[in-house]
Enzyme design. Structure first.
Site, short mmCIF file in Angstrom:
data_model
loop_
_atom_site.label_atom_id
_atom_site.label_comp_id
_atom_site.label_asym_id
_atom_site.label_seq_id
_atom_site.Cartn_x
_atom_site.Cartn_y
_atom_site.Cartn_z
N LYS A 69 44.05 40.71 34.92
CA LYS A 69 42.94 40.39 35.83
C LYS A 69 42.58 41.56 36.75
CE LYS A 69 45.65 37.11 37.57
NZ LYS A 69 47.02 37.47 37.13
N HIS A 198 55.11 34.89 43.45
CA HIS A 198 54.25 36.04 43.75
C HIS A 198 54.22 36.14 45.27
CE1 HIS A 198 51.12 38.95 43.88
NE2 HIS A 198 50.83 38.86 42.60
N SER A 201 49.39 39.65 47.00
CA SER A 201 48.98 40.94 46.44
C SER A 201 48.89 42.00 47.54
CB SER A 201 47.62 40.77 45.75
OG SER A 201 47.34 41.89 44.98
N GLY A 238 52.35 42.30 43.44
CA GLY A 238 52.40 42.62 44.87
C GLY A 238 52.78 44.06 45.16
N GLU A 275 54.98 41.06 37.23
CA GLU A 275 53.57 41.02 36.84
C GLU A 275 52.74 41.99 37.68
OE1 GLU A 275 52.58 36.96 37.64
OE2 GLU A 275 53.95 36.17 36.15
N PRO A 276 53.07 43.27 37.67
CA PRO A 276 52.33 44.22 38.50
C PRO A 276 50.89 44.39 38.03
CG PRO A 276 53.79 45.39 37.01
CD PRO A 276 54.09 43.94 36.83
N GLY A 277 49.97 44.41 38.96
CA GLY A 277 48.56 44.67 38.65
C GLY A 277 48.14 45.97 39.29
N ARG A 278 47.90 45.92 40.61
CA ARG A 278 47.34 47.10 41.29
C ARG A 278 48.26 48.31 41.20
NH1 ARG A 278 44.97 45.90 45.94
NH2 ARG A 278 45.43 43.69 46.01
N TYR A 340 36.71 40.36 48.41
CA TYR A 340 37.71 39.54 47.71
C TYR A 340 39.13 40.06 47.88
CZ TYR A 340 33.60 37.87 45.09
OH TYR A 340 32.40 37.36 44.73
N ASP A 369 20.54 42.65 50.20
CA ASP A 369 21.28 41.78 51.11
C ASP A 369 21.90 42.59 52.26
OD1 ASP A 369 22.80 39.90 52.36
OD2 ASP A 369 23.83 39.21 50.56
N TYR A 397 41.04 45.53 41.18
CA TYR A 397 40.16 44.46 41.66
C TYR A 397 38.81 45.01 42.11
CZ TYR A 397 44.69 42.22 41.50
OH TYR A 397 45.91 41.75 41.07
N1 PLP Z 1 50.39 37.68 38.82
C1 PLP Z 1 49.57 36.72 39.27
C2 PLP Z 1 49.86 35.32 38.85
C3 PLP Z 1 48.51 37.01 40.12
O1 PLP Z 1 47.71 36.04 40.56
C4 PLP Z 1 48.28 38.37 40.48
C5 PLP Z 1 47.19 38.74 41.36
O2 PLP Z 1 46.43 37.96 41.86
C6 PLP Z 1 49.12 39.35 39.93
C7 PLP Z 1 50.18 38.98 39.13
C8 PLP Z 1 48.95 40.80 40.23
O3 PLP Z 1 49.20 41.07 41.55
P1 PLP Z 1 49.20 42.57 42.08
O4 PLP Z 1 47.93 43.18 41.67
O5 PLP Z 1 49.30 42.43 43.56
O6 PLP Z 1 50.38 43.24 41.51
#
Ligand code: PLP
Length: 470
Positions: A69, A198, A201, A238, A275-278, A340, A369, A397
């Protein structure tokens, strides 16, 4: 040199490091006439490779499942898949995207505690068996649709620690309710095998992980007590990813390691995933935007109430000027992160202007806007229409949640990586293959690269040509 990654996506392989300014300037110099002003990203896939190396070195026991995501660009997913990363998907479309890369379903966790029924059916059909839950209704849904799924109970972690985005207001079973929920799962004959959380974030306090791991241990033990074979701990996302993060990944990794050693030591043989994203993508992307319009207003007006500046007119001779710059990406586009993701962004001027006098300025997006304001008050030298600003740390994001409100185009992304870094993941191809790939654009001039089916390439042993049967 360029390498085609599939999905209409090409990476420029650079023999030596270049600064962001240089890369943006180079891109501007070779643009066609129609897109000279369009905003664009530069994406450093090498940065993602370095992040992966740092992860493996600081948290070797924890398998990362990248949170799709956060940035689902095909080049990002392909690079991470090649690095051996697994994936956290939130929907059918995300699962589909990852599977299409050739990733095995066992490398996916469907980490959305509240899932649409058809998505669960799709997970079952594609053998994506690991999924999270945090409520009773979800258990009944899973019982009907995918009774042999491998379930992970998402727990609500303690919330007193500072984070950029709270997630606990929406997800996570309160620890006091976990035993009951596990009993319901047991009664339904479901297979719970792990606990997840979690911390929120953009975590700014490593103690959040320590507290959450400790709570997870208690819930883990409840699962064991009820007879579940508990073998998985998922410590969620996170982790910071931007260069300007208030806490480093290293600091968080040290606390996580310590907490795992205490509550889930190696000898317990519990598999630990995250589950690292950022973490993986934030610093890899830089956004370049063009100043498309400019207004000058009285500085008094600018400082008193940024929202009303525009109606207050030009400065008189005795008033100091302030400048309003309008650029071609805004909060309805990549800067949706301001709303967001509660992000803070920093504008840099592409042209060297260190010695020039700074003025109070505001930066606005391109839509009609008034909400579309990127920075209400910054100090910048006087700039002109046509000049470029750039924003670093724009990979997380941002583009994934952007709209084209008001018909504003979304920025294209140009990918690059430094040769040595790139070849640690995508080894240099034998000469013959390079020739074949180079030959494709000539053979299909006028066609999108995406039209080509790479699997239909045949290599002719005399090394002279490539045949494509389309
Ligand atoms: N896992 C889940 C279920 C999430 O909802 C999110 C972010 O919203 C993430 C992982 C990724 O989080 P981050 O980008 O802070 O690592």
């Amino acid at each position: 040199m360029k390498q085609y990654l599939g999905n209409n996506c090409t990476v420029e392989i650079l023999p030596f490091e270049k600064s962001k300014q240089r890369l943006i300037t180079d891109k501007l110099e070779c643009r066609g006439l129609e897109d000279t002003e369009d905003a664009f990203f530069i994406g450093d896939l090498g940065d993602i490779i370095h992040k992966h190396k740092a992860w493996v070195s600081l948290l070797p026991r924890i398998q990362p499942f990248y949170a799709v995501k956060c940035n689902d660009s095909p080049a990002v997913l392909k690079t991470l898949a090649e690095l051996g990363t697994s994936f956290d998907c939130a929907s059918k479309a995300e699962i589909e995207k990852v599977l299409k890369l050739g990733v095995a379903p066992s490398r996916i966790i469907f980490a959305n505690p509240c899932k649409q029924a058809s998505f669960i059916r799709y997970a079952r059909k594609t053998h994506v068996s690991m999924m999270t839950f945090d409520n009773e209704a979800e258990l009944h849904k899973i019982k009907n649709l995918y009774p042999d799924a491998k379930l992970v109970l998402r727990v609500l972690p303690p919330s007193e620690f500072k984070v950029q985005c709270e997630l606990g207001i929406k997800f996570g079973c309160h620890p006091k309710d976990c035993y009951h929920l596990l009993k319901v799962a047991k009664g339904l004959g479901l297979n719970v095998f792990g606990v997840s959380f979690h911390v929120g974030s953009g975590c700014e306090d490593a103690r959040a992980f320590e507290a959450a791991i400790s709570v997870s241990r208690k819930v883990f033990d409840q699962g064991l007590e009820l007879g579940f074979k508990m073998t998985l701990l998922d410590i969620g996302g996170g982790f910071p990813g931007q260069q300007s993060a208030p806490i480093s990944f290293r600091e968080i990794a040290a606390v996580v390691k310590q907490a795992l050693a205490e509550h889930f030591p190696e000898e317990s043989r519990v598999r630990v995933i995250a589950e690292p994203g950022r973490y993986f993508v934030a610093s890899a992307f830089t956004l370049a935007v063009n100043i498309i319009a400019k207004r000058v207003v009285a500085r008094e007006a600018e400082t008193s109430s940024p929202g009303q500046v525009a109606s207050l007119g030009e400065p008189t001779k005795d008033q100091e000027p302030a400048y309003m710059y309008y650029v071609n990406d805004g909060v309805y586009g990549s800067f949706n992160c301001l709303l967001y993701d509660h992000a803070h962004v920093t504008a840099s001027v592409l042209q060297d202007c260190e010695d020039e006098q700074p003025f109070t300025s505001s930066i606005w997006g391109p839509t009609c806007d008034g909400l579309d304001c990127i920075l209400q008050k910054v100090l910048l030298p006087e700039l002109n229409i046509g000049q470029w600003l750039y924003f670093e740390d724009m990979g997380a994001y941002t583009m994934c949640a952007a709209s084209s409100f008001n018909g504003m185009p979304k920025p294209r992304c140009h990918y690059y990586a430094q040769t040595e870094t790139w070849h640690t993941v995508f080894p240099a191809k034998p000469k013959k293959l390079e020739r074949c790939i180079c030959a494709i654009p000539q053979m299909k001039a006028g066609h999108e690269c995406g039209d080509l089916d790479m699997s239909k390439l045949t290599y002719i042993p005399d090394d002279t040509c490539t045949k494509v049967d389309l």
